[in-house]
Design a protein around this motif. Structure first.
Motif, PDB file in Angstrom:
ATOM      1  N   THR A  50      43.388 -69.066 -29.771  1.00 51.94           N
ATOM      2  CA  THR A  50      42.888 -68.660 -28.465  1.00 51.94           C
ATOM      3  C   THR A  50      42.457 -67.203 -28.571  1.00 51.94           C
ATOM      4  OG1 THR A  50      44.412 -70.169 -27.350  1.00 51.94           O
ATOM      5  CG2 THR A  50      43.442 -68.413 -26.013  1.00 51.94           C
ATOM      6  N   ALA A  51      41.221 -66.923 -28.153  1.00 59.83           N
ATOM      7  CA  ALA A  51      40.678 -65.560 -28.229  1.00 59.83           C
ATOM      8  C   ALA A  51      39.725 -65.342 -27.062  1.00 59.83           C
ATOM      9  CB  ALA A  51      39.958 -65.352 -29.559  1.00 59.83           C
ATOM     10  N   ALA A  52      39.377 -64.090 -26.837  1.00 55.57           N
ATOM     11  CA  ALA A  52      38.398 -63.773 -25.797  1.00 55.57           C
ATOM     12  C   ALA A  52      37.060 -64.407 -26.177  1.00 55.57           C
ATOM     13  CB  ALA A  52      38.256 -62.270 -25.637  1.00 55.57           C
ATOM     14  N   THR A  53      36.459 -65.098 -25.233  1.00 59.74           N
ATOM     15  CA  THR A  53      35.173 -65.750 -25.473  1.00 59.74           C
ATOM     16  C   THR A  53      34.139 -64.739 -25.955  1.00 59.74           C
ATOM     17  OG1 THR A  53      35.685 -67.438 -23.829  1.00 59.74           O
ATOM     18  CG2 THR A  53      33.359 -67.126 -24.380  1.00 59.74           C
ATOM     19  N   SER A  54      34.165 -63.543 -25.396  1.00 60.35           N
ATOM     20  CA  SER A  54      33.199 -62.514 -25.798  1.00 60.35           C
ATOM     21  C   SER A  54      33.395 -62.099 -27.259  1.00 60.35           C
ATOM     22  CB  SER A  54      33.303 -61.294 -24.880  1.00 60.35           C
ATOM     23  OG  SER A  54      34.612 -60.750 -24.922  1.00 60.35           O
ATOM     24  N   PHE A  87      38.697 -66.838 -21.834  1.00 58.26           N
ATOM     25  CA  PHE A  87      39.239 -67.182 -23.147  1.00 58.26           C
ATOM     26  C   PHE A  87      38.627 -68.492 -23.625  1.00 58.26           C
ATOM     27  CE2 PHE A  87      42.640 -64.484 -21.482  1.00 58.26           C
ATOM     28  CZ  PHE A  87      42.919 -63.681 -22.576  1.00 58.26           C
ATOM     29  N   SER A  88      38.571 -68.642 -24.936  1.00 63.44           N
ATOM     30  CA  SER A  88      38.161 -69.900 -25.553  1.00 63.44           C
ATOM     31  C   SER A  88      39.193 -70.287 -26.586  1.00 63.44           C
ATOM     32  CB  SER A  88      36.791 -69.772 -26.227  1.00 63.44           C
ATOM     33  OG  SER A  88      35.760 -69.713 -25.271  1.00 63.44           O
ATOM     34  N   GLN A  89      39.258 -71.572 -26.880  1.00 64.51           N
ATOM     35  CA  GLN A  89      40.136 -72.074 -27.919  1.00 64.51           C
ATOM     36  C   GLN A  89      39.296 -72.641 -29.044  1.00 64.51           C
ATOM     37  OE1 GLN A  89      42.627 -74.832 -25.733  1.00 64.51           O
ATOM     38  NE2 GLN A  89      44.233 -73.296 -25.606  1.00 64.51           N
TER      39      GLN A  89
END
Length: 95
Positions: A50-54, A87-89
Motif C-alpha cells: 500500500t502506497a500513495a497513489t501519487s 492510496f493504492s494497493q
C-alpha cells in the motif's frame, strides 16, 4: 473537511521502496489466503504493498514493474486504488 496527508501516515509506518529509480514509502502486508484446488485446501501467502497513489504514478508502477521493498525484490502484478484514491494497493510477486 478532513485533509489527509499520506506522507504523515507513511512516515510513521512505511518502509523504503524503490521502483524505476524513484524512492517512496509503502506498507507491506502478507495476508494469508485460503484456496481450494479440487478437494484440497491450501494456504497461500500474498504480498500486498500500500502506497500513495501519487508516489506510484511518479515511479510509473505498472503490471510487471520491479519494486524493491525494504531491500527485497518483488514484481507488481495488479494495481488498484483504495477508497478515495489517495492510496493504492499493488499485488506483488516475490522475486
Amino acid at each position: 473537511m478532513f485533509d489527509e496527508s499520506p506522507a504523515v501516515f507513511l512516515a510513521d509506518f512505511g518502509v523504503p521502496c524503490i521502483a524505476n529509480g524513484h524512492a517512496f514509502l509503502g506498507l507491506l502486508d502478507r495476508p494469508d489466503e485460503s484456496l481450494s484446488i479440487g478437494d484440497v485446501a491450501v494456504m497461500s501467502t500474498q504480498y500486498l504493498l500500500t502506497a500513495a497513489t501519487s508516489d506510484l504514478a511518479t515511479a510509473n508502477v505498472r503490471e510487471g514493474t520491479a519494486i524493491t521493498v525494504n531491500s527485497l525484490g518483488y514484481r507488481a502484478r495488479e494495481l488498484r486504488q483504495v477508497d478515495d484514491g489517495v492510496f493504492s494497493q499493488v499485488e506483488l510477486t516475490k522475486t
